[in-house]
Motif scaffolding. Structure first.
Motif, PDB file in Angstrom:
ATOM      1  N   VAL A  66      21.303  -6.826  31.202  1.00  0.00           N
ATOM      2  CA  VAL A  66      21.978  -6.602  29.929  1.00  0.00           C
ATOM      3  C   VAL A  66      23.327  -7.306  30.049  1.00  0.00           C
ATOM      4  N   MET A  67      23.560  -8.317  29.217  1.00  0.00           N
ATOM      5  CA  MET A  67      24.746  -9.164  29.340  1.00  0.00           C
ATOM      6  C   MET A  67      25.592  -9.123  28.061  1.00  0.00           C
ATOM      7  N   ALA A  68      26.866  -9.433  28.226  1.00  0.00           N
ATOM      8  CA  ALA A  68      27.786  -9.577  27.097  1.00  0.00           C
ATOM      9  C   ALA A  68      28.640 -10.808  27.353  1.00  0.00           C
ATOM     10  N   MET A  69      28.963 -11.531  26.294  1.00  0.00           N
ATOM     11  CA  MET A  69      29.825 -12.705  26.452  1.00  0.00           C
ATOM     12  C   MET A  69      31.218 -12.243  26.845  1.00  0.00           C
ATOM     13  N   SER A  70      31.786 -12.886  27.860  1.00  0.00           N
ATOM     14  CA  SER A  70      33.124 -12.527  28.318  1.00  0.00           C
ATOM     15  C   SER A  70      34.189 -13.450  27.747  1.00  0.00           C
ATOM     16  N   ASP A  71      33.755 -14.510  27.078  1.00  0.00           N
ATOM     17  CA  ASP A  71      34.676 -15.457  26.451  1.00  0.00           C
ATOM     18  C   ASP A  71      33.997 -15.957  25.176  1.00  0.00           C
ATOM     19  N   PRO A  72      34.674 -15.941  24.035  1.00  0.00           N
ATOM     20  CA  PRO A  72      34.025 -16.354  22.791  1.00  0.00           C
ATOM     21  C   PRO A  72      33.745 -17.858  22.715  1.00  0.00           C
ATOM     22  N   LYS A  73      34.291 -18.640  23.622  1.00  0.00           N
ATOM     23  CA  LYS A  73      34.061 -20.092  23.598  1.00  0.00           C
ATOM     24  C   LYS A  73      32.699 -20.416  24.190  1.00  0.00           C
ATOM     25  N   ASN A  74      32.105 -21.484  23.699  1.00  0.00           N
ATOM     26  CA  ASN A  74      30.887 -21.990  24.305  1.00  0.00           C
ATOM     27  C   ASN A  74      30.977 -23.505  24.355  1.00  0.00           C
ATOM     28  N   GLY A  75      30.160 -24.115  25.159  1.00  0.00           N
ATOM     29  CA  GLY A  75      30.192 -25.564  25.306  1.00  0.00           C
ATOM     30  C   GLY A  75      28.854 -26.184  24.995  1.00  0.00           C
ATOM     31  N   TRP A  76      28.810 -26.940  23.910  1.00  0.00           N
ATOM     32  CA  TRP A  76      27.596 -27.666  23.541  1.00  0.00           C
ATOM     33  C   TRP A  76      27.743 -29.095  24.007  1.00  0.00           C
ATOM     34  N   LYS A  77      26.648 -29.699  24.444  1.00  0.00           N
ATOM     35  CA  LYS A  77      26.676 -31.119  24.765  1.00  0.00           C
ATOM     36  C   LYS A  77      25.323 -31.719  24.427  1.00  0.00           C
ATOM     37  N   VAL A  78      25.354 -32.995  24.080  1.00  0.00           N
ATOM     38  CA  VAL A  78      24.140 -33.730  23.751  1.00  0.00           C
ATOM     39  C   VAL A  78      24.083 -34.938  24.668  1.00  0.00           C
ATOM     40  N   GLY A  79      22.973 -35.074  25.384  1.00  0.00           N
ATOM     41  CA  GLY A  79      22.822 -36.182  26.308  1.00  0.00           C
ATOM     42  C   GLY A  79      21.912 -37.260  25.741  1.00  0.00           C
ATOM     43  N   ILE A  80      21.573 -38.211  26.580  1.00  0.00           N
ATOM     44  CA  ILE A  80      20.683 -39.313  26.210  1.00  0.00           C
ATOM     45  C   ILE A  80      19.343 -38.749  25.765  1.00  0.00           C
ATOM     46  N   GLY A  81      18.787 -39.288  24.711  1.00  0.00           N
ATOM     47  CA  GLY A  81      17.506 -38.822  24.186  1.00  0.00           C
ATOM     48  C   GLY A  81      17.616 -37.493  23.464  1.00  0.00           C
ATOM     49  N   GLN A  82      18.803 -37.190  23.018  1.00  0.00           N
ATOM     50  CA  GLN A  82      19.082 -35.954  22.288  1.00  0.00           C
ATOM     51  C   GLN A  82      18.686 -34.711  23.094  1.00  0.00           C
ATOM     52  N   LYS A  83      18.990 -34.751  24.388  1.00  0.00           N
ATOM     53  CA  LYS A  83      18.779 -33.591  25.237  1.00  0.00           C
ATOM     54  C   LYS A  83      20.003 -32.695  25.108  1.00  0.00           C
ATOM     55  N   TYR A  84      19.798 -31.497  24.567  1.00  0.00           N
ATOM     56  CA  TYR A  84      20.896 -30.588  24.271  1.00  0.00           C
ATOM     57  C   TYR A  84      21.113 -29.599  25.415  1.00  0.00           C
ATOM     58  N   GLY A  85      22.341 -29.182  25.574  1.00  0.00           N
ATOM     59  CA  GLY A  85      22.695 -28.174  26.561  1.00  0.00           C
ATOM     60  C   GLY A  85      23.782 -27.276  26.013  1.00  0.00           C
ATOM     61  N   VAL A  86      23.797 -26.049  26.469  1.00  0.00           N
ATOM     62  CA  VAL A  86      24.822 -25.096  26.038  1.00  0.00           C
ATOM     63  C   VAL A  86      25.225 -24.265  27.251  1.00  0.00           C
ATOM     64  N   SER A  87      26.481 -23.903  27.305  1.00  0.00           N
ATOM     65  CA  SER A  87      26.954 -23.025  28.372  1.00  0.00           C
ATOM     66  C   SER A  87      27.935 -22.019  27.790  1.00  0.00           C
ATOM     67  N   PHE A  88      27.970 -20.836  28.377  1.00  0.00           N
ATOM     68  CA  PHE A  88      28.904 -19.811  27.952  1.00  0.00           C
ATOM     69  C   PHE A  88      29.092 -18.826  29.094  1.00  0.00           C
ATOM     70  N   ASP A  89      30.239 -18.156  29.115  1.00  0.00           N
ATOM     71  CA  ASP A  89      30.542 -17.179  30.144  1.00  0.00           C
ATOM     72  C   ASP A  89      30.067 -15.811  29.696  1.00  0.00           C
ATOM     73  N   CYS A  90      29.432 -15.098  30.626  1.00  0.00           N
ATOM     74  CA  CYS A  90      29.004 -13.740  30.317  1.00  0.00           C
ATOM     75  C   CYS A  90      29.078 -12.890  31.580  1.00  0.00           C
ATOM     76  N   GLU A  91      29.020 -11.599  31.387  1.00  0.00           N
ATOM     77  CA  GLU A  91      29.036 -10.662  32.507  1.00  0.00           C
ATOM     78  C   GLU A  91      28.066  -9.542  32.214  1.00  0.00           C
ATOM     79  N   GLU A  92      27.581  -8.922  33.282  1.00  0.00           N
ATOM     80  CA  GLU A  92      26.633  -7.837  33.123  1.00  0.00           C
ATOM     81  C   GLU A  92      27.311  -6.668  32.408  1.00  0.00           C
ATOM     82  N   ALA A  93      26.617  -6.102  31.438  1.00  0.00           N
ATOM     83  CA  ALA A  93      27.181  -5.022  30.617  1.00  0.00           C
ATOM     84  C   ALA A  93      26.166  -3.923  30.418  1.00  0.00           C
ATOM     85  N   PHE A  94      25.778  -3.285  31.507  1.00  0.00           N
ATOM     86  CA  PHE A  94      24.750  -2.237  31.406  1.00  0.00           C
ATOM     87  C   PHE A  94      25.366  -0.916  31.013  1.00  0.00           C
TER      88      PHE A  94
END
Length: 94
Positions: A66-94
């Motif tokens: 059970v997770m919750a985002m620890s920072d409202p920012k996220n990072g989207w990126k698009v690579g060659i061939g329209q390969k998408y990626g996303v990253s965000f910070d989260c922490e366990e929130a049980f």
């Protein structure tokens, strides 16, 4: 932690596998081997932070956290061939 209900004696889970117990994601420090009565001892890390209820189910097929985002920012990126990626910070929130 001593558990029961594992069925026949033998290896049930391998060291390094994850389980979920009481909404806590835990990794096994040792293999889970059931005895002839279907009992097995679980050695986990991190330590169990909230004591589960007696006879609480242990999720072994599809462990989850059970997770919750620890920072409202996220990072989207698009690579060659329209390969998408996303990253965000989260922490366990049980």
């Amino acid at each position: 932690m001593i558990t029961s209900g594992w069925g026949a004696a033998g290896l049930k889970l391998k060291r390094g596998q994850f389980i979920t117990l009481g909404d806590q994601l835990l990794m096994l420090n040792a293999a889970v081997v059931a005895d002839g009565d279907g009992n097995a001892t679980l050695a986990v890390k991190p330590y169990i932070r909230v004591v589960p209820a007696d006879k609480a189910p242990i999720e072994v097929k599809r462990p989850y956290a059970v997770m919750a985002m620890s920072d409202p920012k996220n990072g989207w990126k698009v690579g060659i061939g329209q390969k998408y990626g996303v990253s965000f910070d989260c922490e366990e929130a049980f």
